[in-house]
Design a protein around this motif. Structure first.
Motif, PDB file in Angstrom:
ATOM      1  N   ILE A   1       0.842  -1.198   0.000  1.00  0.00           N
ATOM      2  CA  ILE A   1       0.000   0.000   0.000  1.00  0.00           C
ATOM      3  C   ILE A   1       0.881   1.254   0.000  1.00  0.00           C
ATOM      4  O   ILE A   1       0.625   2.205  -0.745  1.00  0.00           O
ATOM      5  CB  ILE A   1      -0.961  -0.011   1.201  1.00  0.00           C
ATOM      6  CG1 ILE A   1      -1.963  -1.171   1.049  1.00  0.00           C
ATOM      7  CG2 ILE A   1      -1.683   1.324   1.330  1.00  0.00           C
ATOM      8  CD1 ILE A   1      -2.809  -1.434   2.277  1.00  0.00           C
ATOM      9  N   ALA A   2       1.923   1.245   0.811  1.00  0.00           N
ATOM     10  CA  ALA A   2       2.816   2.412   0.891  1.00  0.00           C
ATOM     11  C   ALA A   2       3.577   2.638  -0.408  1.00  0.00           C
ATOM     12  O   ALA A   2       3.827   3.787  -0.796  1.00  0.00           O
ATOM     13  CB  ALA A   2       3.786   2.234   2.055  1.00  0.00           C
ATOM     14  N   ASP A   3       3.942   1.580  -1.109  1.00  0.00           N
ATOM     15  CA  ASP A   3       4.709   1.708  -2.354  1.00  0.00           C
ATOM     16  C   ASP A   3       3.845   1.990  -3.582  1.00  0.00           C
ATOM     17  O   ASP A   3       4.352   2.462  -4.602  1.00  0.00           O
ATOM     18  CB  ASP A   3       5.514   0.424  -2.615  1.00  0.00           C
ATOM     19  CG  ASP A   3       6.642   0.228  -1.623  1.00  0.00           C
ATOM     20  OD1 ASP A   3       7.015   1.200  -0.934  1.00  0.00           O
ATOM     21  OD2 ASP A   3       7.156  -0.906  -1.545  1.00  0.00           O
ATOM     22  N   SER A   4       2.560   1.708  -3.500  1.00  0.00           N
ATOM     23  CA  SER A   4       1.709   1.793  -4.692  1.00  0.00           C
ATOM     24  C   SER A   4       1.688   3.166  -5.367  1.00  0.00           C
ATOM     25  O   SER A   4       1.677   3.215  -6.603  1.00  0.00           O
ATOM     26  CB  SER A   4       0.301   1.309  -4.384  1.00  0.00           C
ATOM     27  OG  SER A   4      -0.315   2.121  -3.427  1.00  0.00           O
ATOM     28  N   PRO A   5       1.725   4.283  -4.653  1.00  0.00           N
ATOM     29  CA  PRO A   5       1.712   5.572  -5.375  1.00  0.00           C
ATOM     30  C   PRO A   5       2.973   5.822  -6.198  1.00  0.00           C
ATOM     31  O   PRO A   5       2.979   6.662  -7.096  1.00  0.00           O
ATOM     32  CB  PRO A   5       1.602   6.615  -4.251  1.00  0.00           C
ATOM     33  CG  PRO A   5       1.125   5.883  -3.060  1.00  0.00           C
ATOM     34  CD  PRO A   5       1.609   4.486  -3.218  1.00  0.00           C
ATOM     35  N   PHE A   6       4.022   5.095  -5.898  1.00  0.00           N
ATOM     36  CA  PHE A   6       5.296   5.300  -6.581  1.00  0.00           C
ATOM     37  C   PHE A   6       5.552   4.286  -7.687  1.00  0.00           C
ATOM     38  O   PHE A   6       6.599   4.298  -8.311  1.00  0.00           O
ATOM     39  CB  PHE A   6       6.435   5.261  -5.551  1.00  0.00           C
ATOM     40  CG  PHE A   6       6.186   6.189  -4.402  1.00  0.00           C
ATOM     41  CD1 PHE A   6       6.294   7.558  -4.566  1.00  0.00           C
ATOM     42  CD2 PHE A   6       5.793   5.693  -3.172  1.00  0.00           C
ATOM     43  CE1 PHE A   6       6.036   8.427  -3.509  1.00  0.00           C
ATOM     44  CE2 PHE A   6       5.537   6.549  -2.107  1.00  0.00           C
ATOM     45  CZ  PHE A   6       5.654   7.916  -2.278  1.00  0.00           C
ATOM     46  N   ASN A   7       4.588   3.417  -7.931  1.00  0.00           N
ATOM     47  CA  ASN A   7       4.709   2.393  -8.957  1.00  0.00           C
ATOM     48  C   ASN A   7       3.772   2.760 -10.107  1.00  0.00           C
ATOM     49  O   ASN A   7       2.550   2.646  -9.984  1.00  0.00           O
ATOM     50  CB  ASN A   7       4.362   1.019  -8.376  1.00  0.00           C
ATOM     51  CG  ASN A   7       4.594  -0.099  -9.342  1.00  0.00           C
ATOM     52  OD1 ASN A   7       4.466   0.060 -10.549  1.00  0.00           O
ATOM     53  ND2 ASN A   7       4.917  -1.264  -8.799  1.00  0.00           N
ATOM     54  N   ALA A   8       4.341   3.194 -11.224  1.00  0.00           N
ATOM     55  CA  ALA A   8       3.540   3.653 -12.368  1.00  0.00           C
ATOM     56  C   ALA A   8       2.600   2.558 -12.876  1.00  0.00           C
ATOM     57  O   ALA A   8       1.489   2.855 -13.323  1.00  0.00           O
ATOM     58  CB  ALA A   8       4.456   4.134 -13.493  1.00  0.00           C
ATOM     59  N   LYS A   9       3.012   1.297 -12.798  1.00  0.00           N
ATOM     60  CA  LYS A   9       2.161   0.200 -13.272  1.00  0.00           C
ATOM     61  C   LYS A   9       0.937  -0.010 -12.381  1.00  0.00           C
ATOM     62  O   LYS A   9      -0.029  -0.643 -12.791  1.00  0.00           O
ATOM     63  CB  LYS A   9       2.963  -1.100 -13.321  1.00  0.00           C
ATOM     64  CG  LYS A   9       4.037  -1.111 -14.374  1.00  0.00           C
ATOM     65  CD  LYS A   9       4.770  -2.442 -14.337  1.00  0.00           C
ATOM     66  CE  LYS A   9       5.892  -2.507 -15.330  1.00  0.00           C
ATOM     67  NZ  LYS A   9       6.624  -3.780 -15.248  1.00  0.00           N
TER      68      LYS A   9
END
Length: 173
Positions: free
Chosen positions: A53-61
């Motif tokens: 959840i924390a990483d999702s905004p930084f993953n373009a895919k």
């Protein structure tokens, strides 16, 4: 998925079965299971969910996508009860209640999650429950708050309905 772990509201009597079980144990009560306990769910340790959840905004895919985040192995509620009792160091004591109108087997595919995040749940159910049990023992049992107002009574489990209509036993039957 059923997410469990430290800081979960173990005083909530309506949600989060691992926390409900631990709270019941600490109050000397039997573990209550609706139906025969053979319904299956995937139980996921919170530490396996939060990083995605924390990483999702930084993953373009991941943008504008929906993902199922959770463990790959479903367990029956009976198996969960056994594992919670073991984690809490007590004998298993179950009280079965009337079944509810619920999905018998709830489990999700994680293929898209693995493709985009290279995700794998790393904390086993036994290890996660051991961590949560240690925390639960430190914070102690919590009193459950009962719902004070319910708008829809249709299909409510009889054991819950009895809380709202204690003087109306005919309605419950």
């Amino acid at each position: 998925h059923n997410v469990y772990g430290e800081r979960q509201n173990i005083g909530d009597r309506y949600r989060n079965v691992a926390g409900i079980f631990m709270n019941q144990i600490m109050q000397g009560q039997p573990l209550t299971i609706f139906g025969d306990g053979e319904q299956t769910r995937a139980f996921t340790y919170v530490g396996d969910v939060v990083p995605v959840i924390a990483d999702s905004p930084f993953n373009a895919k991941a943008r504008n996508q929906i993902f199922n985040i959770g463990a790959d192995t479903p367990y029956t509620v009976n198996e969960l009860a056994e594992k919670v009792a073991a984690a809490m160091g007590v004998p298993l004591n179950i009280m079965y209640l009337d079944g509810r109108n619920e999905v018998k087997h709830a489990f999700s595919s994680h293929d898209r999650l693995r493709d985009v995040f290279a995700y794998t749940a790393t904390v086993s159910l036994e290890e996660g429950l051991a961590r949560m049990a240690g925390w639960a023992r430190r914070v102690g049992a919590k009193q459950s708050k009962r719902f004070s107002a319910v708008e829809i009574m249709k299909n409510m489990p009889k054991s819950w309905l009895a809380e709202f209509l204690p003087d109306c036993q005919e309605v419950i039957k």
